[in-house]
Design an enzyme around this catalytic site. Structure first.
Site, PDB file in Angstrom:
ATOM      1  N   CYS A  42      -7.344 -34.549  14.554  1.00  0.00           N
ATOM      2  CA  CYS A  42      -7.559 -35.104  15.872  1.00  0.00           C
ATOM      3  C   CYS A  42      -8.506 -36.174  15.684  1.00  0.00           C
ATOM      4  O   CYS A  42      -9.540 -36.025  14.980  1.00  0.00           O
ATOM      5  CB  CYS A  42      -7.583 -34.060  16.770  1.00  0.00           C
ATOM      6  SG  CYS A  42      -7.642 -34.938  18.619  1.00  0.00           S
ATOM      7  N   ASP A  44     -10.657 -36.794  17.867  1.00  0.00           N
ATOM      8  CA  ASP A  44     -11.807 -36.349  18.672  1.00  0.00           C
ATOM      9  C   ASP A  44     -12.973 -36.664  17.768  1.00  0.00           C
ATOM     10  O   ASP A  44     -13.273 -36.190  16.582  1.00  0.00           O
ATOM     11  CB  ASP A  44     -11.384 -34.960  19.075  1.00  0.00           C
ATOM     12  CG  ASP A  44     -12.613 -34.453  20.110  1.00  0.00           C
ATOM     13  OD1 ASP A  44     -13.930 -34.453  19.685  1.00  0.00           O
ATOM     14  OD2 ASP A  44     -12.284 -34.036  21.127  1.00  0.00           O
ATOM     15  N   ARG A  46     -15.648 -35.272  18.108  1.00  0.00           N
ATOM     16  CA  ARG A  46     -16.349 -33.821  17.651  1.00  0.00           C
ATOM     17  C   ARG A  46     -15.755 -33.298  16.611  1.00  0.00           C
ATOM     18  O   ARG A  46     -16.642 -32.044  16.028  1.00  0.00           O
ATOM     19  CB  ARG A  46     -16.306 -32.999  18.754  1.00  0.00           C
ATOM     20  CG  ARG A  46     -17.029 -33.545  20.169  1.00  0.00           C
ATOM     21  CD  ARG A  46     -16.536 -32.977  21.608  1.00  0.00           C
ATOM     22  NE  ARG A  46     -15.265 -32.946  21.629  1.00  0.00           N
ATOM     23  CZ  ARG A  46     -14.660 -32.067  22.639  1.00  0.00           C
ATOM     24  NH1 ARG A  46     -15.400 -31.598  23.390  1.00  0.00           N
ATOM     25  NH2 ARG A  46     -13.286 -32.158  22.935  1.00  0.00           N
ATOM     26  N   HIS A  98      -7.882 -28.545  16.962  1.00  0.00           N
ATOM     27  CA  HIS A  98      -9.024 -28.151  17.616  1.00  0.00           C
ATOM     28  C   HIS A  98      -8.654 -27.585  19.086  1.00  0.00           C
ATOM     29  O   HIS A  98      -8.129 -27.899  19.762  1.00  0.00           O
ATOM     30  CB  HIS A  98     -10.210 -29.073  17.437  1.00  0.00           C
ATOM     31  CG  HIS A  98     -10.075 -30.303  18.382  1.00  0.00           C
ATOM     32  ND1 HIS A  98     -10.664 -30.183  19.411  1.00  0.00           N
ATOM     33  CD2 HIS A  98      -9.417 -31.460  18.287  1.00  0.00           C
ATOM     34  CE1 HIS A  98     -10.246 -31.459  20.182  1.00  0.00           C
ATOM     35  NE2 HIS A  98      -9.625 -32.136  19.477  1.00  0.00           N
ATOM     36  N   CYS A 101      -8.766 -29.511  22.854  1.00  0.00           N
ATOM     37  CA  CYS A 101      -8.349 -30.774  22.575  1.00  0.00           C
ATOM     38  C   CYS A 101      -7.853 -31.436  23.997  1.00  0.00           C
ATOM     39  O   CYS A 101      -7.140 -30.936  24.592  1.00  0.00           O
ATOM     40  CB  CYS A 101      -7.026 -30.475  21.704  1.00  0.00           C
ATOM     41  SG  CYS A 101      -6.324 -32.267  21.371  1.00  0.00           S
TER      42      CYS A 101
END
Length: 215
Positions: A42, A44, A46, A98, A101
């Protein structure tokens, strides 16, 4: 402009530190690219792909998009997969989602955010496929976590059905596809128990989804 300059300063410090530890690191890295892994993750911020599994630059070929989706009409993603499998000959493809999400949650809630809704339609198709399993869970939080897991499993299935993987297996190439998920709360990566090493093993995706239903 200060924030951008900080990044450049950080890079200077990082490059200096790496060179102090290994004077030949960058010169050797520049000579070749021989990763053992392709990571589909992803976007993302993080979830830093190489960092969460303790790898160095050059060890992992990475492609990231919203909600770690594998789409058969996505020429960008397919080009990455083809290069990794056909040229770099990676033996392992990891699809890693994750928990928490935001894209998966938006799909679950059928929220409207504009252009991205078209991309998240692929996650909504996963939701529709497993709607009964999701409806059996008591809270939205549980449904969110489960859809994150199921989305990984279905993207492993999509990966295995690409012409790229099918052709690689048909030519006897050794390459396996794995479904993992990352927990933001503790930094741990978990194996969802779906590992496919050839066309005959794609049924592992269905088995993994059934195991989740039994939990």
């Amino acid at each position: 402009m200060t924030d951008i300059n900080n990044l450049l300063e950080n890079n200077d410090r990082w490059a200096d530190e790496v060179s102090r530890r290994d004077a030949t690191f960058f010169s050797e890295l520049a000579k070749q690219q021989t990763p053992l892994y392709l990571w589909i993750g992803c976007s993302d911020s993080r979830v830093p792909a190489s960092q969460v599994v303790g790898l160095k630059p050059g060890d992992m070929f990475v492609h990231r998009n919203i909600s770690n989706v594998v789409v058969h009409t996505d020429l960008n993603g397919l080009s990455v997969i083809q290069y990794a499998v056909e040229v770099l000959k990676v033996p392992h493809v990891i699809v890693c989602g994750h928990y928490g999400c935001g894209g998966v949650l938006a799909a679950l809630r059928n929220e409207k955010h504009g252009l991205i809704d078209n991309w998240l339609r692929h996650v909504r198709e996963v939701q529709s496929k497993y709607q009964a399993q999701l409806d059996a869970l008591a809270t939205e939080g549980e449904r969110h976590r489960r859809l994150c897991e199921l989305n990984v499993i279905e993207q492993v299935r999509n990966m295995c059905r690409t012409t790229i993987l099918q052709d690689a297996w048909a030519h006897g190439q050794t390459v396996s596809v794995h479904g993992w998920i990352y927990e933001l709360q503790n930094g741990r990566v978990y194996d969802l128990g779906v590992n496919v090493g050839g066309p005959a093993e794609i049924g592992a995706c269905t088995e993994a989804a059934r195991r989740l239903e039994a939990v």
